[in-house]
Every structure is written in C-alpha cells, then in structure tokens.
Design a protein around this motif. Sequence first.
Motif, mmCIF file in Angstrom:
data_model
loop_
_atom_site.group_PDB
_atom_site.id
_atom_site.type_symbol
_atom_site.label_atom_id
_atom_site.label_comp_id
_atom_site.label_asym_id
_atom_site.label_seq_id
_atom_site.Cartn_x
_atom_site.Cartn_y
_atom_site.Cartn_z
ATOM 1 N N VAL A 1 0.821 -1.143 -0.002
ATOM 2 C CA VAL A 1 0.159 0.034 0.067
ATOM 3 C C VAL A 1 0.877 1.448 -0.198
ATOM 4 N N CYS A 2 1.034 2.064 -1.053
ATOM 5 C CA CYS A 2 1.920 3.198 -1.204
ATOM 6 C C CYS A 2 1.082 4.428 -1.599
ATOM 7 N N THR A 3 -0.123 4.456 -1.200
ATOM 8 C CA THR A 3 -1.089 5.350 -1.513
ATOM 9 C C THR A 3 -0.902 6.614 -0.469
ATOM 10 N N PRO A 4 -1.753 7.992 -0.945
ATOM 11 C CA PRO A 4 -1.771 8.946 0.248
ATOM 12 C C PRO A 4 -2.257 8.298 1.541
ATOM 13 N N ASN A 5 -1.906 9.052 2.644
ATOM 14 C CA ASN A 5 -2.133 8.385 4.032
ATOM 15 C C ASN A 5 -3.793 8.005 4.214
ATOM 16 N N PRO B 1 2.780 7.394 7.280
ATOM 17 C CA PRO B 1 2.542 6.717 8.682
ATOM 18 C C PRO B 1 1.119 5.738 8.318
ATOM 19 N N LEU B 2 1.152 4.752 9.190
ATOM 20 C CA LEU B 2 0.209 3.536 9.357
ATOM 21 C C LEU B 2 -1.088 4.031 8.997
ATOM 22 N N ALA B 3 -1.406 4.999 9.630
ATOM 23 C CA ALA B 3 -3.069 5.464 9.533
ATOM 24 C C ALA B 3 -2.671 7.176 9.885
ATOM 25 N N THR B 4 -3.972 7.985 9.719
ATOM 26 C CA THR B 4 -3.844 9.066 10.171
ATOM 27 C C THR B 4 -4.607 9.513 11.516
ATOM 28 N N SER B 5 -4.910 8.131 12.285
ATOM 29 C CA SER B 5 -5.311 8.679 13.707
ATOM 30 C C SER B 5 -5.002 7.212 14.451
ATOM 31 N N ILE B 6 -4.981 7.329 15.727
ATOM 32 C CA ILE B 6 -4.729 6.192 16.592
ATOM 33 C C ILE B 6 -5.494 5.160 16.337
ATOM 34 N N ASP B 7 -6.844 5.413 16.505
ATOM 35 C CA ASP B 7 -7.894 4.476 16.408
ATOM 36 C C ASP B 7 -7.596 3.595 14.970
ATOM 37 N N VAL C 1 1.412 -11.499 8.144
ATOM 38 C CA VAL C 1 2.887 -10.367 8.069
ATOM 39 C C VAL C 1 2.356 -8.877 7.683
ATOM 40 N N ALA C 2 2.594 -8.169 8.588
ATOM 41 C CA ALA C 2 2.150 -6.689 8.136
ATOM 42 C C ALA C 2 3.236 -5.882 8.574
ATOM 43 N N THR C 3 3.906 -5.070 7.563
ATOM 44 C CA THR C 3 5.335 -4.276 8.034
ATOM 45 C C THR C 3 4.912 -2.956 7.430
ATOM 46 N N VAL C 4 5.858 -2.113 8.172
ATOM 47 C CA VAL C 4 5.817 -0.657 7.716
ATOM 48 C C VAL C 4 7.089 -0.350 7.411
ATOM 49 N N PRO C 5 7.495 0.342 6.193
ATOM 50 C CA PRO C 5 9.162 0.777 5.992
ATOM 51 C C PRO C 5 9.649 1.691 6.839
ATOM 52 N N GLY D 1 14.453 -7.030 13.767
ATOM 53 C CA GLY D 1 14.512 -5.515 13.910
ATOM 54 C C GLY D 1 13.324 -5.047 12.588
ATOM 55 N N LEU D 2 12.853 -6.176 12.212
ATOM 56 C CA LEU D 2 11.665 -6.020 11.194
ATOM 57 C C LEU D 2 10.629 -4.940 11.702
ATOM 58 N N PRO D 3 10.338 -3.952 11.331
ATOM 59 C CA PRO D 3 9.262 -3.213 11.764
ATOM 60 C C PRO D 3 7.777 -3.452 11.335
ATOM 61 N N THR D 4 6.884 -3.837 12.220
ATOM 62 C CA THR D 4 5.496 -4.423 11.835
ATOM 63 C C THR D 4 4.530 -3.419 12.125
ATOM 64 N N PHE D 5 3.137 -3.541 12.192
ATOM 65 C CA PHE D 5 1.990 -2.600 12.360
ATOM 66 C C PHE D 5 2.006 -2.256 13.665
ATOM 67 N N ASP D 6 2.459 -2.976 14.762
ATOM 68 C CA ASP D 6 2.720 -2.558 16.227
ATOM 69 C C ASP D 6 3.598 -1.497 16.148
#
Length: 374
Positions: free
Chosen positions: A70-74, A96-102, A117-121, A343-348
Amino acid sequence: MPRLNIAIVGAGMIGAVHRRAAMLAGAEVRGVCASTPERSREVADRWNVSRAYGGIDEVIADPQVQVVHVCTPNALHKPYAEAALKAGKHVVCEKPLATSIDDAATLAETARRTGLVATVPFVYRYHPVVREARDRIAAGELGPLRLIHGSYLQDWLMDAGANNWRVDPRQGGPSRVFADIGSHWCDLVEWVGGQRFAEVSAAFATVVPERAASSRQSFTVAASGGAMEAVSSEDVAAAMFRTREGVLANVTVSQVSPGRKNRLWFELDGSRASVSFDQEDSERLWLGYADHSACFVRDPSAGSAEQRRLAVLPAGHAQGYAQCFEAFVADTYAAIRGERPEGLPTFDDGLRAARITDRVVASATSRRWLDIED
C-alpha cells in the motif's frame, strides 16, 4: 517456497521504490493499482506487469496475489490495508500507518488476529552502521544514556510553488512534517537507543502560508503566477521528549531547510561515549570519547553480526537508502516464509509511531507537556 506474487497499490515515487525492492527480493509484480484505471494501465505498461487493476476491490479479489504493498496517500492506508488483511493477504503499508490512533490500532489488531505478516517501511533501521550503533548501545559501550538529540531536515517544500497531497490534511492527516519524517526519527532513536519516550512538549510552525493550488508529484515546483491556496499543515516542528528512564531528547524536523535533501541525524550521548549517525553520510558511524573520536565504516568483515549481514557490498562501495529498502522488503518476505528477521518493523511499530505523532500534535496545539501511552 514458490515465488511470491505481489500487487502494488499506488504508483508514485515510493510505489516505484517498492517495485524495485520486491523484484530484487525475488517476487513477481503481478499488477499495479494507480489513482485511476487509465493511470493503472499506463503504469502497468511502463512496468511491464500483466495486471492494471481498476481499484482496490480488484486487487484483493485476485487469488494469485499474496502480498499487497500500500503506497497511496495516507488517508487510504487504513481502508486498503484492512481490506487486504481481511482478504488473507500479507501487507506492506507505507507510513504513517494511519492518520489516527484508532485506525492504526485497528490495523495492528487485525494483523495480530489474522496472523499475517504486516510491516511498515521504517527502513532507516536497515543502514548497516545503524545496526552497529544499536549493538554497541545494547552491549553497554556508551554507558547509561544522558542525552538524545537530532533532526530530520529536507528542503523540497521550501518554495511556495511546491505543493503535494501531503500538504492537504484531508489526504495526509492532521500532521504533515512530523508524521511524514519525524515518525522516522522517533522510530529509529527508540529502536537504536532501547528507550521509549514517555512525555512530549512540541511546537509547530507553518512558514509558507500559501502554496500553488495545483497538485503535482513530489519534488516539483510550479511556474510562478498561478492560483495560490492557504496552508494549514506544519512546515517545521520541534519536540522535546523525556524517556521512561528520565533521559531528555529533542528533535527538529523541517521540509523547508535549504540544501538539506534528506538529512536524518541523531546523536546519543552516554556516560562513557557518544554515537552519531547522518543518513546523508550513511557509510560512517561517529563515535566520541573523552580523549578521542573515531569513525566506524560499514564493512562486511567487521562489527556486529547484523552490520555484517546488511553490508551487502564490499567496503568502499557505497550503500544507501535503496539498499535499506531492499533489505526491509527481503526481510518482510523472509517473515512470510516463516523466518524471524531481527528489527523488522511491523504494524505494532506503526501504531507506536501513530501514538507519538498524536501526542506531538496535541502538545503543539495545547502548548503543554503530555504523556505518551503505550
């Protein structure tokens, strides 16, 4: 394991970076989904891929796609990543993973529940000398930390003629510069230093009050004389943190600093030594002591095991951002195969960054010190 089939959603600059890294990691780019079906076909032809998806529904309905990038606008990260996870597909989602904490919490919980597997670059973790810094701090070489400081400076929005979807809070979210690049600095420093921020006091400034109204790709400037529009997102931000252990940290972030193209810099000062890293000079790690200073230079035959693993070119043959991204994607695919890369950065980690950004925004608005909760 058979070659992974992936789909890339979003065909801008960062989508092309994902494509290159995926191909080098051995994946098959099955298709691309851009902002319109016509744009999808144009990019598919240029990338020489078989599918030009008309929308996210076509992506998640493709039974041969195992991983969605997913490489779209936030603002689209949450619905697209969530749809892919619910369809049983692994996800790489831009930050950022999302535009709000929720929304970030929903994505992190969905990833945990599905077991996918869900990762953030947060790819700056993948500079070899950054791994060396982390290893030395964990081994106690610096002694107890006393101060953390740094900056992340760019200049691509210094001109009023420059504009981008990131400037629009409806697409980019309530924070621009801090969510976009400050989140990288915070993730990197927490991960390298082993301490988490507990409190924050922050301030924002919008120093270019109007920008050219037309939307363009990143890193471009419009001709003068066109229509202008008011800017509501921040150009610069400053934040002071206190870690759980009581160490003070400060960072300045900017997208309007002339001559600074992508300067992520940090220094961690301990009781016996200091360590400093500059992303624009990423082959070297500066080490400071009371009676001398030294540089550790990236080398596949020296340093920590992780530094050696990621130093894929011989010493003296410069590595940089591209190799970081390639290593991150390769580690993501290794995790899909059942490995456990360090060190793989995840959705957490993406959720953690969203929490910090939320508190930074709230502090800048209220002009108060605020707690950062896990």
